[in-house]
Structure formats: C-alpha cells, structure tokens
Design a protein around this motif. Structure first.
Motif, PDB file in Angstrom:
ATOM      1  N   UNK A 145       0.827  -1.207   0.000  1.00 54.42           N
ATOM      2  CA  UNK A 145       0.000   0.000   0.000  1.00 54.42           C
ATOM      3  C   UNK A 145       0.866   1.263   0.000  1.00 54.42           C
ATOM      4  N   UNK A 146       1.938   1.224   0.771  1.00 56.74           N
ATOM      5  CA  UNK A 146       2.842   2.375   0.834  1.00 56.74           C
ATOM      6  C   UNK A 146       3.472   2.654  -0.522  1.00 56.74           C
ATOM      7  N   UNK A 147       3.898   1.583  -1.211  1.00 52.97           N
ATOM      8  CA  UNK A 147       4.508   1.748  -2.528  1.00 52.97           C
ATOM      9  C   UNK A 147       3.484   2.243  -3.540  1.00 52.97           C
ATOM     10  N   UNK A 148       2.245   1.735  -3.448  1.00 50.89           N
ATOM     11  CA  UNK A 148       1.184   2.186  -4.353  1.00 50.89           C
ATOM     12  C   UNK A 148       0.899   3.663  -4.139  1.00 50.89           C
ATOM     13  N   UNK A 149       0.878   4.083  -2.874  1.00 56.95           N
ATOM     14  CA  UNK A 149       0.659   5.504  -2.555  1.00 56.95           C
ATOM     15  C   UNK A 149       1.799   6.350  -3.106  1.00 56.95           C
ATOM     16  N   UNK A 150       3.020   5.878  -2.933  1.00 60.81           N
ATOM     17  CA  UNK A 150       4.192   6.614  -3.418  1.00 60.81           C
ATOM     18  C   UNK A 150       4.123   6.799  -4.929  1.00 60.81           C
ATOM     19  N   UNK A 151       3.804   5.728  -5.650  1.00 64.43           N
ATOM     20  CA  UNK A 151       3.732   5.811  -7.106  1.00 64.43           C
ATOM     21  C   UNK A 151       2.605   6.735  -7.555  1.00 64.43           C
ATOM     22  N   UNK A 156       7.419  13.189   1.485  1.00 64.51           N
ATOM     23  CA  UNK A 156       8.422  13.949   0.739  1.00 64.51           C
ATOM     24  C   UNK A 156       8.854  15.271   1.367  1.00 64.51           C
ATOM     25  N   UNK A 157       8.224  15.711   2.409  1.00 59.40           N
ATOM     26  CA  UNK A 157       8.701  16.896   3.117  1.00 59.40           C
ATOM     27  C   UNK A 157       8.265  18.217   2.532  1.00 59.40           C
ATOM     28  N   UNK A 158       8.596  18.479   1.282  1.00 55.62           N
ATOM     29  CA  UNK A 158       8.172  19.727   0.651  1.00 55.62           C
ATOM     30  C   UNK A 158       8.095  19.529  -0.866  1.00 55.62           C
ATOM     31  N   UNK A 159       7.732  20.591  -1.570  1.00 56.56           N
ATOM     32  CA  UNK A 159       7.509  20.492  -3.014  1.00 56.56           C
ATOM     33  C   UNK A 159       8.804  20.192  -3.774  1.00 56.56           C
ATOM     34  N   UNK A 160       9.901  20.772  -3.336  1.00 54.99           N
ATOM     35  CA  UNK A 160      11.165  20.531  -4.039  1.00 54.99           C
ATOM     36  C   UNK A 160      11.617  19.082  -3.864  1.00 54.99           C
ATOM     37  N   UNK A 161      11.443  18.547  -2.664  1.00 55.20           N
ATOM     38  CA  UNK A 161      11.770  17.146  -2.421  1.00 55.20           C
ATOM     39  C   UNK A 161      10.915  16.236  -3.304  1.00 55.20           C
ATOM     40  N   UNK A 162       9.655  16.588  -3.437  1.00 54.92           N
ATOM     41  CA  UNK A 162       8.740  15.816  -4.284  1.00 54.92           C
ATOM     42  C   UNK A 162       9.173  15.886  -5.746  1.00 54.92           C
ATOM     43  N   UNK A 163       9.579  17.060  -6.187  1.00 56.71           N
ATOM     44  CA  UNK A 163      10.053  17.215  -7.569  1.00 56.71           C
ATOM     45  C   UNK A 163      11.270  16.330  -7.822  1.00 56.71           C
ATOM     46  N   UNK A 164      12.219  16.354  -6.900  1.00 62.50           N
ATOM     47  CA  UNK A 164      13.422  15.544  -7.055  1.00 62.50           C
ATOM     48  C   UNK A 164      13.071  14.065  -7.145  1.00 62.50           C
ATOM     49  N   UNK A 165      12.196  13.609  -6.269  1.00 60.19           N
ATOM     50  CA  UNK A 165      11.812  12.194  -6.267  1.00 60.19           C
ATOM     51  C   UNK A 165      11.110  11.819  -7.572  1.00 60.19           C
ATOM     52  N   UNK A 166      10.204  12.676  -8.023  1.00 60.67           N
ATOM     53  CA  UNK A 166       9.449  12.397  -9.252  1.00 60.67           C
ATOM     54  C   UNK A 166      10.370  12.361 -10.465  1.00 60.67           C
ATOM     55  N   UNK A 167      11.285  13.298 -10.542  1.00 61.36           N
ATOM     56  CA  UNK A 167      12.184  13.363 -11.683  1.00 61.36           C
ATOM     57  C   UNK A 167      13.210  12.236 -11.660  1.00 61.36           C
TER      58      UNK A 167
END
Length: 213
Positions: A15-21, A59-70
């Motif tokens: 479930x955690x991995x599905x949420x992350x994706x 992910x903490x903040x928007x920049x962290x989320x961007x890094x993870x997504x990219x």
C-alpha cells in the motif's frame, strides 16, 4: 507461530509503494501542466487520492517531491534506453542513446526545464543521486568507446572516459539550447556534433605506395 504479522506488514508495504507511485505520477502531471513554481501540493494530493499531509509525510516539501518524481522517471528512462542499445557502430549506439533520452524530455518540456535546473543545483542527498546517474551513463559511454576502439572504429589510444565527457558536453549544450528555445532540433544537433568529433578520431589511413614502372 502465525504468519499474520508478516502478511499485514507485506500489505502495508504494498500500500505504501502504491501511494508513493500515485503521488509521483500526480506530481509529474501537475509539474508538467503548470510548471514547478505554480504547482500546488494540495492539487497533487487530490489527484493522487491522498491528503496533503500524506504527501508531506512522504516527501517533506515540493522541491523534495520534484526531485523524487524526476529521479525515478529519468532513472527508468536511462536504464531502459541503455538496455536497448543495439550492437551497431559507436555512432549508431550514441544516436540511439540521444534519441531515447531526448524522447523523454520532449514529452515533458516543462518538467525538463525543472529537471535541468533542479538536478544541476540540487542539495544533498539528491545532488549525489543525480550525479550518480550521470556517472553511470558516463561509464556506459566510455565502455562503448573502448569497445569501438577494439573493433577498429577509433584510433589506438583514444581515451574512452574522455570521449564520454565530450559526448556529455554536446548533449548538455543541445539540451540547454532546446530548453531555452534556441534550437528546435536538439537530437540532430547532438548527432552532428558527435559525427564531427568521431571523424577526428577515426583510424588514419596510410597512403598506398605506388609501384615504380
């Protein structure tokens, strides 16, 4: 002893991995739709079907989320492109590599701008992760150049690692030019630059001696 705790742990991990994706996919779509600066975490969370608190928890903040997504998206692109390289000439292999990676960028122009800016000037630990991606691809290109040298495509003594650096200089020049709307055909530009560079590294043919009559 019951296997129930292990089963529950497995379900939670799934479930955690599905949420992350789901969050990463929603983030990519939002960043591409409105750009990084205008992207909203609440909109990303709503699209992923989770709360904004869940996004921040992961992910903490928007920049962290961007890094993870990219990082995840580009990493998959690089791996699949490198794995699909054929057994042709070095020039053909580099053309495949260039086309595969630029296909990713051209499908996501706004994300590409964010990627170029954020990956080059990212803080740790993302700076190390992005530089690791570059290092891995550099190693692949250096190996391809060494193999091309062994096949006789390049002059003896050509440094594969140095050749890979030259390729990256061509690639990033074209990428920056494209992102800045200064060049509309970046793949063709890289291919021309690589071709010209390779011409200077080909084996030198010795002139044949004419027999005296």
């Amino acid at each position: 002893m019951s296997n129930e705790p292990k089963q529950k742990a497995g379900v939670r991990a799934t479930q955690k991995e599905a949420t992350r994706q789901a969050v990463l996919e929603a983030a990519r779509a939002e960043f591409e739709r409105v750009g990084f600066e205008a992207a909203n975490l609440r909109a990303i969370a709503a699209s992923a079907g989770v709360s904004a608190g869940t996004v921040l928890h992961h992910y903490g903040d928007k920049r962290e989320l961007l890094h993870a997504a990219l990082f995840d998206d580009l990493d998959e692109t690089l791996r699949s492109t490198v794995a699909g390289l054929g057994a042709g000439t070095l020039e053909a292999q580099l053309s495949e590599l260039t086309r595969g990676v630029f296909r990713y960028y051209q499908q996501r122009p706004k994300l590409s701008r964010a990627l170029l800016k954020e990956s080059l000037f990212a803080d740790e630990p993302w700076a190390q992760k992005f530089s690791g991606q570059v290092r891995d691809v550099h190693g692949v290109i250096a190996r391809l150049a060494e193999e091309a040298g062994a096949r006789g495509e390049l002059r003896p003594g050509v440094d594969g690692a140095l050749f890979a650096v030259a390729y990256f200089s061509f690639f990033y020049f074209a990428l920056i030019s494209w992102v800045q709307s200064a060049h509309g055909a970046p793949v063709a530009l890289v291919e021309r630059l690589v071709h010209q560079h390779l011409e200077g590294l080909r084996p030198i043919e010795k002139p044949s001696r004419r027999r005296s009559p």
